[in-house]
Design an enzyme around this catalytic site. Sequence first.
Site, short mmCIF file in Angstrom:
data_model
loop_
_atom_site.label_atom_id
_atom_site.label_comp_id
_atom_site.label_asym_id
_atom_site.label_seq_id
_atom_site.Cartn_x
_atom_site.Cartn_y
_atom_site.Cartn_z
N GLU A 165 0.83 -1.21 0.00
CA GLU A 165 0.00 0.00 0.00
C GLU A 165 0.86 1.26 0.00
O GLU A 165 0.80 2.09 0.91
CB GLU A 165 -0.95 0.00 1.21
CG GLU A 165 -2.00 -1.09 1.12
CD GLU A 165 -3.12 -0.96 2.14
OE1 GLU A 165 -2.86 -0.38 3.20
OE2 GLU A 165 -4.23 -1.44 1.87
N GLU A 216 -5.62 -8.16 -1.16
CA GLU A 216 -6.31 -7.99 0.13
C GLU A 216 -7.75 -7.65 -0.13
O GLU A 216 -8.05 -6.78 -0.95
CB GLU A 216 -5.73 -6.83 0.95
CG GLU A 216 -4.46 -7.14 1.66
CD GLU A 216 -4.00 -5.99 2.55
OE1 GLU A 216 -4.84 -5.31 3.17
OE2 GLU A 216 -2.79 -5.76 2.59
C1 BG6 Z 1 -4.57 -2.68 4.65
C2 BG6 Z 1 -3.28 -3.20 5.15
O1 BG6 Z 1 -4.54 -1.32 4.89
O2 BG6 Z 1 -5.76 -3.02 5.26
C3 BG6 Z 1 -3.38 -4.29 6.18
O3 BG6 Z 1 -2.38 -3.57 4.13
C4 BG6 Z 1 -4.58 -4.03 7.06
O4 BG6 Z 1 -2.18 -4.34 6.87
C5 BG6 Z 1 -5.84 -4.04 6.22
O5 BG6 Z 1 -4.68 -4.89 8.14
C6 BG6 Z 1 -7.14 -3.87 6.99
O6 BG6 Z 1 -7.08 -2.75 7.82
P1 BG6 Z 1 -7.33 -2.88 9.38
O7 BG6 Z 1 -6.99 -1.57 9.94
O8 BG6 Z 1 -8.76 -3.22 9.53
O9 BG6 Z 1 -6.43 -3.97 9.85
#
Ligand code: BG6
Length: 474
Positions: free
Chosen positions: A178, A371
């Site tokens: 990211e 993701e």
């Molecule tokens: C992304 C990241 O921003 O979103 C992860 O690459 C992160 O590391 C994921 O965990 C979800 O965000 P959060 O804050 O709910 O864990």
Amino acid sequence: MVLPDNFLWGGATAANQAEGGMNRGGRGLNNVDLLPLDDDRLAIAKGRLSNLDRRDTYFYPSEEAIDMYTHYLQDIDLLAEMGLKTYRMSLSWTRIFPDGEGEANEEGLRFYEAIFKKLKAKGIEPLVTLAHFDVPLALIKQYGAWRDRRMVAAYVNYATTVFKRYQGLVKYWLTINEINILLHQPFVGGGLVFKEGDNVTELTYQAAHHQLVASALATKAAHTIDPENKVGCMLAGGSHYPYTCRPEDYLEAIHRDNGEYFFIDVQARGYYPRYALKKIEREGLNIQMTEQDLIDLSENPVDFVSFSYYSSRTVSAFEDDYATTTGNLFKSIKNPNLRSTQWGWQIDPLGLRSSLNMLYNRYQKPLFIVENGLGAMDTPDANGYVADDYRIDYTRQHIKAFKDAVEIDGIELLGYTTWGILDLTAASTGQMSKRYGFIYVDQDDEGRGTLKRTPKKSFYWYQKVIKSNGEDLD
Ligand code: BG6
């Protein structure tokens, strides 16, 4: 069959949110180790509050996380049981170089080697992120992190070391997770801590330039060491919708897209887009760039474009419209057409299809969704089993959306890794209770629990999805 036979179904984690073992195996500290579970977390993440020395009054979720450091090999057995074709994970930079540079830590190198060998034995392709928000603390203290050009050499040395060591075991690499988060949380994205009077924009774009050059040089090293290597960039994705059909809002959406895609424009196309050069000129930013940097960028674009997708964003040109915003860190108006998660992140499966179209039209490179997932509170029964139909529903809708993007829109998609395949600590809040996994991990926000792993209902559902290559989503 909509998806190709070699479609990479998988799941994702990151070292700082899963591995733990902060003080074990000769590991050094990273920026992310210094993010406490506390109201100060956001100010620290933004580089507005300095917290470079550990304090006893804070609880640091990444210290133990879900202790994959101890559980890794048995966790991989569970991932194999689910049928994963790929597993996205990150290396902790300081497990390999405790001070970020200098001498490599053999114990750390061996630790990851054992993981890759186990994955290979199970027929799971690793997808490895070199830096998932990690910036070694020693380099923050010595150089001020990515604001300093010396970070480029440190990063490339680290990347080269692991490309050589894991040649034949790892083929898919992501350079920086990211990368656009640098603009929103400069300490998380780049280890930046600001002082009174700093030119925050200039320092941030200078750090961005160093990361872009480092990413290009790492891509070059990966290809030189093994032409089989495939290297991707990684964007915190999600398109911007205009709040209304006012022309001003549409233009604002374009500008906001450009603001985020800037990094990927450079990594995928190999040069600074004109809108970015104009911004630098207009705002009088003094960014140090050499001729050689520009050559390195142009000669070493990435092989594929990966991104995370949780939500779309809704924007307006008028400040008053921002009366109701969403929980995500991107400034976004609450979209009345969408539902929200318990953390206020808006759920928009069709937005994933739009994002795929947008990215493919822009880059014409294979895409990889690395993701996507639902952060929700789970209530396990007496046996630790969670019937997470809400998570299944969320994932099903997103899979349907990307299948349509492949089948109807002709998008080239390499794979899909859900976040996080097993419960882990949240990046934004540090909470364990914001669970994403298909495997429940018995651990609470303050680090209490047995760490026992229990497959959820979604585990068995995803197993079926993978087995049918995405045909059976019921
Ligand atoms: C992304 C990241 O921003 O979103 C992860 O690459 C992160 O590391 C994921 O965990 C979800 O965000 P959060 O804050 O709910 O864990």
